[in-house]
Enzyme design. Structure first.
Site, PDB file in Angstrom:
ATOM      1  N   HIS A   1       6.809 -26.795   3.574  1.00  0.00           N
ATOM      2  CA  HIS A   1       5.991 -27.844   2.958  1.00  0.00           C
ATOM      3  C   HIS A   1       4.911 -27.268   2.053  1.00  0.00           C
ATOM      4  CE1 HIS A   1       7.662 -31.195   5.371  1.00  0.00           C
ATOM      5  NE2 HIS A   1       7.893 -30.223   6.251  1.00  0.00           N
TER       6      HIS A   1
ATOM      7  N   LYS B   1     -13.943   1.647  -3.815  1.00  0.00           N
ATOM      8  CA  LYS B   1     -14.885   2.057  -2.766  1.00  0.00           C
ATOM      9  C   LYS B   1     -16.060   2.832  -3.358  1.00  0.00           C
ATOM     10  CE  LYS B   1     -11.395   2.664   0.883  1.00  0.00           C
ATOM     11  NZ  LYS B   1     -10.792   3.679   1.777  1.00  0.00           N
TER      12      LYS B   1
ATOM     13  N   GLU C   1       0.832  -1.205   0.000  1.00  0.00           N
ATOM     14  CA  GLU C   1       0.000   0.000   0.000  1.00  0.00           C
ATOM     15  C   GLU C   1       0.869   1.258   0.000  1.00  0.00           C
ATOM     16  OE1 GLU C   1      -4.336   0.649   1.715  1.00  0.00           O
ATOM     17  OE2 GLU C   1      -2.853   0.837   3.324  1.00  0.00           O
TER      18      GLU C   1
END
Length: 548
Positions: free
Chosen positions: A386, A511, A355
């Site tokens: 793993h 938004k 960000e």
């Protein structure tokens, strides 16, 4: 701050020439040429954190040229500008002073001629008193019972930072149980509230603007849940706290003024865990430990501010990242923490890094012609070995990694921690030095010549760069230093790359669109083909058909 395109500097051109000499260099050869390479490429911070950056594709000449680049880009003055309160977040006309939040020396820091330190101290003192009242049981719920459960409702910097620290310092937690709600998906808040009782639950509504859609939606759901049991709004004052700078919106919600902990616009969300946004941390581990977290960060602030570039940990780490991203074209980097308590650390810095530096417009308002922020990801413990280490050892993508491990475990069960450390040391060694065919030929021919067919599959090329970060133990002070170290690394990159690391305009469009689309989703009518693009229309119409 000066706005300097790094590619126009003399140092950048010298680094390009230097890269032509370095691109075929192998880490193994660097160690063979210099038996004391570890000593030359490691820094110890305050006897609590060791940074070993020797397993990188760098020489002393590389570091010298990178430091010269930082100096040409005026990094030193940029650091001073941030610490003294200049408005370096120029797109929002704001100072950037999360460092002031942990300044316990009472040194005056002014914004527009006003010393902000008294304001910080006032809020910290209010936090201290509140924590004392609640932890000691003096702050009671509306039925007279002690508060035992804390629910922090926020998102982004109002959630992930405090959540990460609370998890990382769980060894130090008291009797209070702290939960975090962030996702607007109703499942998140439902799954937490289903196990709680309104009579002993306190909500922290963490939103600087108090208008963030996810946070306010969850806050109203929490309020409805509480009032369904408590019935009377007058009881909200015992169960709802606001962490915000928008006093008017907080009052509209129904939270009393005395229940508001103030935040300021010079504190960025992703750097706000040091502020009142860290109240959940202070309630979980006690205010004294929260202060130690601040002190640890302050110590790293002073290191960043005062150490020469050659011995400055955040600067060295930031410059090495630029070296890989812009010259080797290594697009991603990874943080791998060998400590279960720290399982959210890489996720948190994925947010802070991407960000902050995920920008394509420079500080002059021009499209950049170089790489800016890396893609950052990671994992924790041997679980990651793993999961995705196969690609890191033998894949076609080179991923520079930071390996982090505490020397002292809070849970020294049998020989678990020694085995964990053995895996840590083994992985950085294997990534750097690999396993060549010469080592396998004798073994394969000795037992079964047919097995020579699998020889190519057992080769690990090595030459995968890593930083090894040893931290004495995960405690509040040390964690504060480690977090601040990464914050300043990101700042270093942003300055050299000539971008603003403290705005986030890229998240705004989504938004705005979601608000418009929300009103459409509430209507039953099928959209016609001209409403939006065909994909958006099609998806919305399928939603309206299937929800029935």
């Amino acid at each position: 701050m000066k706005n300097i395109n790094p590619t126009k500097t003399k140092s950048w051109n010298l680094l390009k020439k230097h890269f032509n000499n370095m691109k075929k260099v192998n880490i193994k050869d660097l160690f063979e040429k210099d038996k004391n390479r570890f000593s030359s490429f490691s820094i110890c911070f305050d006897d609590i954190i060791l940074i070993d950056y020797s397993k990188n594709i760098i020489t002393k000449e590389t570091i010298k040229k990178l430091i010269q680049l930082a100096k040409e880009c005026d990094l030193n003055n940029a650091i001073l500008s941030m610490f003294c309160g200049k408005k370096i977040n120029y797109t929002e006309n704001r100072a950037v002073l999360h460092t002031a939040l942990r300044n316990h020396k009472n040194i005056s820091i002014e914004i527009d001629g006003i010393n902000i330190i008294p304001k910080i101290k006032k809020v910290l003192n209010k936090m201290k008193n509140f924590c004392s009242d609640l932890i000691d049981g003096n702050w009671k719920g509306f039925t007279g019972e002690r508060i035992t459960h804390i629910v922090n409702i926020g998102i982004g910097g109002s959630d992930l930072g405090p959540y990460m620290v609370t998890e990382a310092l769980k060894f130090y937690k008291n009797h209070l149980n702290v939960y975090f709600v962030s996702n607007i998906d109703g499942t998140h808040i439902t799954e937490i509230l289903k196990y709680l009782s309104p009579k002993n639950t306190l909500f922290l509504i963490a939103s600087k603007t108090f208008t963030t859609q996810e946070t306010i939606t969850n806050a109203y759901s929490a309020k409805d849940w509480f009032l369904k049991y408590a019935k009377d709004k007058k009881y909200l004052s015992r169960h709802f706290i606001a962490l915000s700078s928008n006093i008017d919106e907080v009052k509209k919600f129904g939270i009393n003024t005395e229940n508001i902990f103030e935040l300021w616009n010079w504190v960025g969300g992703r750097y706000s865990l040091w502020s009142c946004m860290g109240l959940s941390i202070a309630l979980s581990i006690g205010f004294n430990n929260f202060e130690k977290l601040l002190r640890g960060a302050y110590a790293m602030d002073q290191h960043f501010l005062k150490q020469p570039f050659e011995k400055n940990i955040p600067i060295i780490l930031g410059l090495i990242s630029i070296w890989y991203n812009n010259f080797f074209n290594f697009e991603t980097e990874s943080i791998l923490v060998y400590d279960q308590y720290m399982h959210l650390f890489s996720s948190y810095f994925q947010q802070v890094n991407m960000e902050s530096n995920g920008k394509s417009i420079d500080r002059n308002g021009n499209l950049v012609n170089y790489q800016t922020g890396s893609i950052l990801w990671g994992g924790y413990g041997t679980n990651s070995q793993h999961a995705f280490y196969q690609l890191m050892h033998q894949g076609t993508k080179i991923v520079p990694c930071d390996f982090i491990v505490p020397i002292i475990s809070h849970n020294p069960v049998s020989d678990h921690h020694q085995k964990l450390l053995a895996n840590f040391f083994a992985q950085t060694k294997a990534l750097a030095f690999g396993k060549k065919s010469e080592n396998n030929h004798i073994k394969l021919y000795k037992y079964d010549s047919n097995k020579i067919k699998i020889l190519p599959f057992k080769i690990l090329p090595g030459n995968r760069p890593t930083n090894s970060i040893l931290i004495k133990e995960i405690n509040p002070y040390n964690l504060g230093s480690l977090i601040a170290m990464y914050e300043h690394k990101i700042f270093t990159q942003g300055v050299v790359l000539n971008i603003n690391s403290f705005d986030q305009w890229g998240v705004e469009l989504g938004k705005q669109l979601s608000k418009k689309l929300f009103s459409i989703l509430r209507k039953e009518k099928i959209l016609n083909t001209s409403s939006y693009d065909s994909s958006t229309n099609g998806l919305i119409n399928f939603y309206k058909l299937w929800k029935k």
